[in-house]
Write a protein that holds these residues in place. Structure first.
Motif, PDB file in Angstrom:
ATOM      1  N   LYS A   1      63.660  45.817  12.562  1.00 38.10           N
ATOM      2  CA  LYS A   1      63.776  44.732  13.041  1.00 38.10           C
ATOM      3  C   LYS A   1      63.085  44.229  14.677  1.00 38.10           C
ATOM      4  N   THR A   2      62.845  45.291  15.367  1.00 38.68           N
ATOM      5  CA  THR A   2      62.791  45.232  16.647  1.00 38.68           C
ATOM      6  C   THR A   2      60.948  45.037  16.398  1.00 38.68           C
ATOM      7  N   LEU A   3      60.805  46.437  14.991  1.00 41.23           N
ATOM      8  CA  LEU A   3      59.471  46.898  15.951  1.00 41.23           C
ATOM      9  C   LEU A   3      58.899  45.572  14.745  1.00 41.23           C
ATOM     10  N   VAL A   4      59.367  44.558  13.832  1.00 40.99           N
ATOM     11  CA  VAL A   4      58.611  43.684  13.431  1.00 40.99           C
ATOM     12  C   VAL A   4      58.073  42.941  14.656  1.00 40.99           C
ATOM     13  N   ARG A   5      59.374  43.049  15.289  1.00 43.55           N
ATOM     14  CA  ARG A   5      59.252  41.520  16.388  1.00 43.55           C
ATOM     15  C   ARG A   5      58.043  41.810  17.319  1.00 43.55           C
ATOM     16  N   GLU A   6      57.823  42.915  17.867  1.00 43.41           N
ATOM     17  CA  GLU A   6      57.185  44.532  18.662  1.00 43.41           C
ATOM     18  C   GLU A   6      55.812  43.556  18.276  1.00 43.41           C
ATOM     19  N   LEU A   7      55.966  44.566  17.506  1.00 43.85           N
ATOM     20  CA  LEU A   7      54.537  44.682  16.959  1.00 43.85           C
ATOM     21  C   LEU A   7      53.595  43.198  16.397  1.00 43.85           C
ATOM     22  N   SER A   8      54.132  42.541  16.075  1.00 46.54           N
ATOM     23  CA  SER A   8      53.898  41.146  15.475  1.00 46.54           C
ATOM     24  C   SER A   8      53.182  40.453  16.730  1.00 46.54           C
ATOM     25  N   GLU A   9      54.466  40.803  17.426  1.00 40.05           N
ATOM     26  CA  GLU A   9      54.231  39.500  19.032  1.00 40.05           C
ATOM     27  C   GLU A   9      52.984  40.451  19.864  1.00 40.05           C
ATOM     28  N   ALA A  10      52.231  41.758  20.215  1.00 41.37           N
ATOM     29  CA  ALA A  10      51.585  42.144  20.116  1.00 41.37           C
ATOM     30  C   ALA A  10      50.343  42.266  19.071  1.00 41.37           C
ATOM     31  N   GLY A  11      50.592  41.323  18.137  1.00 40.44           N
ATOM     32  CA  GLY A  11      48.922  40.954  17.828  1.00 40.44           C
ATOM     33  C   GLY A  11      48.180  41.967  16.546  1.00 40.44           C
ATOM     34  N   HIS A  12      49.330  42.404  15.827  1.00 40.70           N
ATOM     35  CA  HIS A  12      49.137  43.474  15.327  1.00 40.70           C
ATOM     36  C   HIS A  12      49.486  42.657  13.833  1.00 40.70           C
ATOM     37  N   GLU A  13      49.004  42.195  12.502  1.00 44.09           N
ATOM     38  CA  GLU A  13      49.268  42.319  10.796  1.00 44.09           C
ATOM     39  C   GLU A  13      50.471  42.879  10.632  1.00 44.09           C
ATOM     40  N   VAL A  14      51.056  42.560  10.170  1.00 44.18           N
ATOM     41  CA  VAL A  14      52.687  43.335   9.875  1.00 44.18           C
ATOM     42  C   VAL A  14      53.187  42.801   8.432  1.00 44.18           C
ATOM     43  N   LYS A  15      53.754  43.144   7.613  1.00 40.84           N
ATOM     44  CA  LYS A  15      54.173  43.134   6.347  1.00 40.84           C
ATOM     45  C   LYS A  15      54.752  43.832   6.725  1.00 40.84           C
ATOM     46  N   VAL A  16      56.706  43.695   6.010  1.00 42.01           N
ATOM     47  CA  VAL A  16      57.765  44.170   6.509  1.00 42.01           C
ATOM     48  C   VAL A  16      57.934  44.286   5.064  1.00 42.01           C
ATOM     49  N   ALA A  17      58.949  44.799   4.754  1.00 42.65           N
ATOM     50  CA  ALA A  17      59.459  45.060   3.442  1.00 42.65           C
ATOM     51  C   ALA A  17      60.681  45.777   3.760  1.00 42.65           C
ATOM     52  N   ASN A  18      62.057  45.569   2.717  1.00 43.73           N
ATOM     53  CA  ASN A  18      63.520  46.127   2.201  1.00 43.73           C
ATOM     54  C   ASN A  18      64.044  46.436   0.877  1.00 43.73           C
ATOM     55  N   SER A  19      64.715  46.925   0.510  1.00 38.22           N
ATOM     56  CA  SER A  19      65.276  47.748  -0.140  1.00 38.22           C
ATOM     57  C   SER A  19      65.864  46.682  -1.258  1.00 38.22           C
ATOM     58  N   ARG A  20      65.463  44.976  -0.145  1.00 39.58           N
ATOM     59  CA  ARG A  20      66.905  43.692  -1.337  1.00 39.58           C
ATOM     60  C   ARG A  20      65.939  43.027  -1.837  1.00 39.58           C
TER      61      ARG A  20
END
Length: 248
Positions: free
Chosen positions: A13-32
């Motif tokens: 979760k923290t990586l999603v937030r921090e990397l998105s805020e840094a301007g990267h194009e982030v996609k996130v998935a989980n097992s559910r």
């Protein structure tokens, strides 16, 4: 960069937030499934997708899942283009991951992961507590900024990983090859002790491999006794004091 993140645990979760805020194009998935991912997590621009979508058309894949689930995604990860940077954040905890005989017999955790995936990886964000990563990040150049070790065998993997680590509010310390990454495993002096860049090098060098498992298990036992189940992460202050007392 285009980044796919597998896992929405505390580190993920923290990586999603921090990397998105840094301007990267982030996609996130989980097992559910994407419908289970909290909308708040996507507030900085990340997109909730399926695992297959998270691995498609990306330059970097970050695996933020328990170590024992690495084999579950191996078939999809091994099919990625050779130049895709794959970063693993996991650690081996027998009480959670079940007993893995190769690691118990001395195989370095990162090498076990690379073997399961059938491709080179980088190791990062495994040696910082989730609460510290979420709460203690500072701009580059700030005095007292936490540093974490990263390990990789390929130059591109190392370069990209170090840049992304810096984007998450902590300094990246080049800790060498995957074969040496046992120095950042649970129980090591650098593991979750929130050291500065100048402190990380000596801590890595002072690691004694034969002590790691005993120290790791002692930390788990204390956390289980104090917090109840061993899966609840200690806060960024108590947890650091504990592992510094045991690991350093």
């Amino acid at each position: 960069m285009k980044i796919g993140i597998l896992g929405t645990g505390n580190i993920g979760k923290t990586l999603v937030r921090e990397l998105s805020e840094a301007g990267h194009e982030v996609k996130v998935a989980n097992s559910r499934g994407p419908e289970t991912i909290e909308r708040e997590l996507l507030s900085s621009g990340a997109r909730a997708v399926t695992t297959a979508e998270a691995l498609a058309d990306v330059e970097v894949v970050i695996l933020s899942i328990p170590l024992n689930r690495i084999p579950d995604v191996a078939a999809q990860v091994v099919a990625l283009p050779e130049d895709t940077v794959v970063i693993d954040t996991s650690n081996y905890y027998p009480f959670r991951d079940d007993r893995i005989e190769a690691i118990e017999s001395g195989q370095v955790e990162s090498l076990w992961v690379a073997e399961q995936l059938g491709r080179p990886i980088a190791k990062a964000w495994n040696a910082i507590g989730s609460a510290s990563l979420a709460k203690k990040g500072k701009p580059a150049g700030t005095a007292g900024r936490i540093a974490i070790p990263i390990a990789a065998d390929r130059a591109r993997d190392r370069e990209v990983t170090m840049a992304l680590v810096n984007d998450t509010g902590v300094d990246a310390f080049d800790a060498g090859t995957l074969a040496d990454s046992w120095r950042q495993q649970p129980g090591a002096p650098v593991y979750c002790t929130d050291l500065t860049f100048k402190e990380v090098g000596p801590a890595l060098q002072s690691a004694e491999r034969y002590r790691l498992a005993k120290r790791r298990d002692l930390s788990v036992a204390i956390i289980q006794e104090r917090l109840g189940d061993g899966t609840t992460n200690p806060d960024e202050d108590w947890g650091v004091r504990l592992v510094r007392a045991i690991n350093m």
